[in-house]
Design a protein around this motif. Structure first.
Motif, mmCIF file in Angstrom:
data_model
loop_
_atom_site.group_PDB
_atom_site.id
_atom_site.type_symbol
_atom_site.label_atom_id
_atom_site.label_comp_id
_atom_site.label_asym_id
_atom_site.label_seq_id
_atom_site.Cartn_x
_atom_site.Cartn_y
_atom_site.Cartn_z
ATOM 1 N N GLY A 187 0.022 6.546 -13.316
ATOM 2 C CA GLY A 187 -0.688 6.414 -14.578
ATOM 3 C C GLY A 187 -1.023 4.999 -14.999
ATOM 4 N N THR A 188 -0.524 4.016 -14.272
ATOM 5 C CA THR A 188 -0.864 2.615 -14.536
ATOM 6 C C THR A 188 -2.028 2.206 -13.640
ATOM 7 O OG1 THR A 188 1.321 1.921 -15.281
ATOM 8 C CG2 THR A 188 -0.062 0.227 -14.302
ATOM 9 N N GLU A 189 -3.044 1.557 -14.223
ATOM 10 C CA GLU A 189 -4.208 1.089 -13.471
ATOM 11 C C GLU A 189 -4.378 -0.422 -13.658
ATOM 12 O OE1 GLU A 189 -7.661 4.231 -13.278
ATOM 13 O OE2 GLU A 189 -6.871 4.147 -15.333
ATOM 14 N N ILE A 190 -4.631 -1.105 -12.569
ATOM 15 C CA ILE A 190 -4.869 -2.552 -12.604
ATOM 16 C C ILE A 190 -6.161 -2.834 -11.845
ATOM 17 C CG2 ILE A 190 -3.994 -4.818 -11.926
ATOM 18 C CD1 ILE A 190 -1.161 -3.718 -12.211
ATOM 19 N N LEU A 191 -7.038 -3.593 -12.448
ATOM 20 C CA LEU A 191 -8.325 -3.936 -11.849
ATOM 21 C C LEU A 191 -8.365 -5.443 -11.615
ATOM 22 C CD1 LEU A 191 -11.111 -2.531 -11.143
ATOM 23 C CD2 LEU A 191 -11.926 -3.467 -13.329
ATOM 24 N N ILE A 192 -8.624 -5.852 -10.370
ATOM 25 C CA ILE A 192 -8.649 -7.274 -10.017
ATOM 26 C C ILE A 192 -9.950 -7.558 -9.297
ATOM 27 C CG2 ILE A 192 -7.517 -9.106 -8.705
ATOM 28 C CD1 ILE A 192 -4.910 -7.534 -8.957
ATOM 29 N N ALA A 242 0.813 -1.217 0.000
ATOM 30 C CA ALA A 242 0.000 0.000 0.000
ATOM 31 C C ALA A 242 0.843 1.262 0.000
ATOM 32 C CB ALA A 242 -0.936 -0.011 1.215
ATOM 33 N N THR A 243 2.148 1.140 0.203
ATOM 34 C CA THR A 243 3.010 2.323 0.128
ATOM 35 C C THR A 243 3.348 2.674 -1.313
ATOM 36 O OG1 THR A 243 5.106 1.102 0.279
ATOM 37 C CG2 THR A 243 4.031 1.712 2.361
ATOM 38 N N LEU A 244 3.133 1.728 -2.237
ATOM 39 C CA LEU A 244 3.453 1.949 -3.646
ATOM 40 C C LEU A 244 2.222 2.095 -4.530
ATOM 41 C CD1 LEU A 244 6.389 -0.612 -4.062
ATOM 42 C CD2 LEU A 244 6.566 1.871 -3.810
ATOM 43 N N TRP A 245 1.112 1.482 -4.113
ATOM 44 C CA TRP A 245 -0.091 1.464 -4.935
ATOM 45 C C TRP A 245 -1.268 2.084 -4.178
ATOM 46 C CZ3 TRP A 245 -0.202 -0.335 -9.965
ATOM 47 C CH2 TRP A 245 0.919 -1.056 -10.397
ATOM 48 N N ASN A 246 -1.972 3.002 -4.827
ATOM 49 C CA ASN A 246 -3.251 3.478 -4.312
ATOM 50 C C ASN A 246 -4.321 2.456 -4.664
ATOM 51 O OD1 ASN A 246 -2.159 5.993 -3.434
ATOM 52 N ND2 ASN A 246 -2.212 6.711 -5.563
ATOM 53 N N SER A 247 -5.319 2.309 -3.815
ATOM 54 C CA SER A 247 -6.352 1.304 -4.077
ATOM 55 C C SER A 247 -7.740 1.870 -3.796
ATOM 56 C CB SER A 247 -6.122 0.054 -3.216
ATOM 57 O OG SER A 247 -6.250 0.357 -1.839
ATOM 58 N N GLU A 248 -8.702 1.337 -4.542
ATOM 59 C CA GLU A 248 -10.106 1.732 -4.374
ATOM 60 C C GLU A 248 -10.986 0.498 -4.593
ATOM 61 O OE1 GLU A 248 -13.558 4.465 -6.558
ATOM 62 O OE2 GLU A 248 -11.458 4.612 -7.189
ATOM 63 N N TYR A 249 -11.882 0.251 -3.665
ATOM 64 C CA TYR A 249 -12.798 -0.888 -3.773
ATOM 65 C C TYR A 249 -14.003 -0.477 -4.610
ATOM 66 C CZ TYR A 249 -15.920 -4.706 -2.307
ATOM 67 O OH TYR A 249 -16.781 -5.781 -2.268
ATOM 68 N N ILE A 250 -14.372 -1.326 -5.565
ATOM 69 C CA ILE A 250 -15.509 -1.071 -6.452
ATOM 70 C C ILE A 250 -16.480 -2.232 -6.343
ATOM 71 C CG2 ILE A 250 -16.246 -0.759 -8.844
ATOM 72 C CD1 ILE A 250 -13.505 0.436 -9.424
ATOM 73 N N LYS A 294 -20.278 -3.668 -7.751
ATOM 74 C CA LYS A 294 -21.452 -3.595 -8.606
ATOM 75 C C LYS A 294 -22.295 -4.832 -8.337
ATOM 76 C CE LYS A 294 -21.991 -1.232 -11.947
ATOM 77 N NZ LYS A 294 -22.863 -0.062 -12.166
ATOM 78 N N GLU A 295 -23.505 -4.850 -8.846
ATOM 79 C CA GLU A 295 -24.366 -6.006 -8.637
ATOM 80 C C GLU A 295 -23.699 -7.264 -9.187
ATOM 81 O OE1 GLU A 295 -28.994 -7.416 -9.414
ATOM 82 O OE2 GLU A 295 -28.220 -5.596 -10.345
ATOM 83 N N ASN A 296 -23.563 -8.271 -8.322
ATOM 84 C CA ASN A 296 -22.999 -9.574 -8.680
ATOM 85 C C ASN A 296 -21.492 -9.530 -8.965
ATOM 86 O OD1 ASN A 296 -25.638 -10.693 -8.579
ATOM 87 N ND2 ASN A 296 -25.995 -9.992 -10.674
ATOM 88 N N GLY A 297 -20.820 -8.458 -8.559
ATOM 89 C CA GLY A 297 -19.389 -8.390 -8.794
ATOM 90 C C GLY A 297 -18.705 -7.366 -7.912
ATOM 91 N N ALA A 298 -17.409 -7.538 -7.740
ATOM 92 C CA ALA A 298 -16.606 -6.600 -6.957
ATOM 93 C C ALA A 298 -15.180 -6.637 -7.472
ATOM 94 C CB ALA A 298 -16.640 -6.954 -5.467
ATOM 95 N N ALA A 299 -14.458 -5.540 -7.261
ATOM 96 C CA ALA A 299 -13.070 -5.472 -7.730
ATOM 97 C C ALA A 299 -12.305 -4.448 -6.912
ATOM 98 C CB ALA A 299 -13.027 -5.099 -9.217
ATOM 99 N N MET A 300 -10.986 -4.579 -6.950
ATOM 100 C CA MET A 300 -10.095 -3.589 -6.365
ATOM 101 C C MET A 300 -9.334 -2.918 -7.500
ATOM 102 S SD MET A 300 -9.561 -2.497 -3.240
ATOM 103 C CE MET A 300 -9.748 -3.858 -2.080
ATOM 104 N N LEU A 301 -9.384 -1.591 -7.508
ATOM 105 C CA LEU A 301 -8.685 -0.811 -8.513
ATOM 106 C C LEU A 301 -7.386 -0.284 -7.916
ATOM 107 C CD1 LEU A 301 -8.531 0.672 -11.259
ATOM 108 C CD2 LEU A 301 -9.862 2.525 -10.212
ATOM 109 N N PHE A 302 -6.270 -0.587 -8.573
ATOM 110 C CA PHE A 302 -4.956 -0.146 -8.130
ATOM 111 C C PHE A 302 -4.415 0.878 -9.124
ATOM 112 C CE2 PHE A 302 -5.575 -4.444 -6.560
ATOM 113 C CZ PHE A 302 -5.239 -4.311 -5.224
ATOM 114 N N GLU A 303 -3.773 1.927 -8.589
ATOM 115 C CA GLU A 303 -3.228 2.975 -9.453
ATOM 116 C C GLU A 303 -1.845 3.384 -8.976
ATOM 117 O OE1 GLU A 303 -1.972 6.703 -10.936
ATOM 118 O OE2 GLU A 303 -2.548 6.422 -8.833
ATOM 119 N N ARG A 304 -0.957 3.586 -9.951
ATOM 120 C CA ARG A 304 0.402 4.040 -9.654
ATOM 121 C C ARG A 304 0.988 4.690 -10.900
ATOM 122 N NH1 ARG A 304 5.507 0.000 -8.198
ATOM 123 N NH2 ARG A 304 7.145 1.598 -8.238
#
Length: 376
Positions: free
Chosen positions: A119-124, A97-105, A107-117
């Motif tokens: 300008g790079t974004e990764i959604l898991i 968490a010291t290198l990547w910002n994160s946001e929990y997302i 939606k109906e029937n689904g969930a993901a964590m969005l990571f940003e660093r």
């Protein structure tokens, strides 16, 4: 996860926890004891559930326990695949968490964590549909929600680089339509031509005892990262299989499985290969019929081919040294567990490995193995 400057660990329940409920409590309790200096964002529970009510109750209880004990939300999956050494097994993913910002997302029937660093974004995350007895209907609903989750986070379909597809009764039939083939038909429609220029995601397609259709995924948006498909010269690419190995009548719709054998990812100095679910197939033919140990050998040889010098030469950068870093082994029949485990250990020694009881996507396949390769 490795590319998030973290990794994964497996948590087994304490020996004294006998019931499924108590084993869940034990695993969640041990989450609090993880002292890696990193932050947990995702937990998969592989569980031996006896019926749909047991599965649904476990799913509800797991989410309840996680939300009670942790101040930040997590992506939580209940995967109805029995571990071979206990009733429930927790697969825990963490990041720095010291290198990547994160946001929990969510939606109906689904969930993901969005990571940003930088300008790079990764959604898991994951999406699931378990409302119908029809695999086609569950798959269509899952991919619709998948598209909605990606769109909500601002990710195009062709940003997907790794996917896990869990199908209830994968080799079963809905009337005269084979369930895995129906899933592949729906997936092909969802992908359309999005991956024409980039190659498909690495993927695993595997059975589970209940739960409808569950998809886990990793998606990437970045101008700084490099990702590319990798192929095994000894296997026919799954997305160009012939009709000979696809299930269905002469006039049935039979889309090929749309995935790559492996996929490279390089981001912020972290270089790795996602190894797709791999089995004992040469060309497009199953090898080692009825022999679990032989199939495991051929499967491992196929995996090693994916990080051979021949394949690695396609990746930019000199001095790449591959290290097979983790594996998940799917075992079709419990009776073959010992032979498969002995073979894996003979090739890989004490490599971190987890063994799961699950049906494979062909009747004659006895084992499937996936993993990651770290390049240093």
């Amino acid at each position: 996860m490795y590319f998030l400057n973290g990794d994964r660990i497996y948590i087994k329940p304490d020996n004294g926890a006998e019931s499924l409920h108590n084993q869940l409590l034990s695993c969640v309790g041990q989450l609090n004891q993880i002292n890696s200096g990193k932050k947990v964002f995702k937990v998969n529970f592989f569980a031996d559930t006896s019926n749909n009510n047991s599965y649904n109750n476990l799913q509800e209880k797991a989410h309840e326990l996680i939300s009670e004990r942790f101040t930040t939300p997590m992506v939580v999956n209940i995967i109805a695949q029995p571990p071979l050494t206990c009733k429930i097994l927790a697969e825990v993913f963490y990041f720095d968490a010291t290198l990547w910002n994160s946001e929990y997302i969510q939606k109906e029937n689904g969930a993901a964590m969005l990571f940003e660093r930088e300008g790079t974004e990764i959604l898991i995350g994951n999406v699931q549909a378990n409302k119908s007895k029809s695999c086609h209907e569950n798959a269509a609903s899952t991919f619709e929600d998948f598209g909605g989750l990606l769109g909500h986070a601002g990710f195009p379909v062709n940003s997907i680089i790794r996917q896990w597809n869990y199908l209830e009764d994968i080799l079963g039939f809905d009337d005269d339509k084979q369930r895995y083939q129906e899933f592949n038909n729906v997936r092909s429609g969802f992908y359309a031509d999005y991956f024409k220029e980039t190659g498909y995601p690495a993927a695993t397609g595997i059975g589970m005892n209940r739960g409808g259709v569950l998809i886990e995924f990793v998606a990437l948006k970045s101008e700084a990262a490099l990702t590319m498909p990798l192929d095994n010269p000894g296997q026919v690419a799954a997305h160009v299989y012939s009709d000979k190995v696809l299930i269905g009548g002469k006039f049935a719709v039979k889309s090929t499985p749309k995935f790559e054998r492996a996929r490279y990812l390089g981001v912020f100095g972290k270089k790795m290969i996602f190894i797709s679910g791999t089995a004992s197939i040469r060309g497009e033919k199953t090898i080692g019929l009825g022999d679990a140990a032989k199939q495991t050998e051929v499967t491992i040889e196929n995996i090693r081919r994916l990080y051979s010098d021949e394949v690695l030469s396609q990746i930019p950068g000199n001095g790449i040294r591959p290290q097979y870093g983790h594996t998940r082994v799917y075992v079709k029949h419990r009776k073959d567990f010992k032979a498969i485990k002995n073979t894996v250990e003979r090739y890989f020694g004490n490599l971190p490995a987890v063994y799961i009881l699950a049906d494979i996507c062909r009747d004659d396949l006895l084992v499937e193995i996936e993993g990651k390769v770290v390049l240093e």
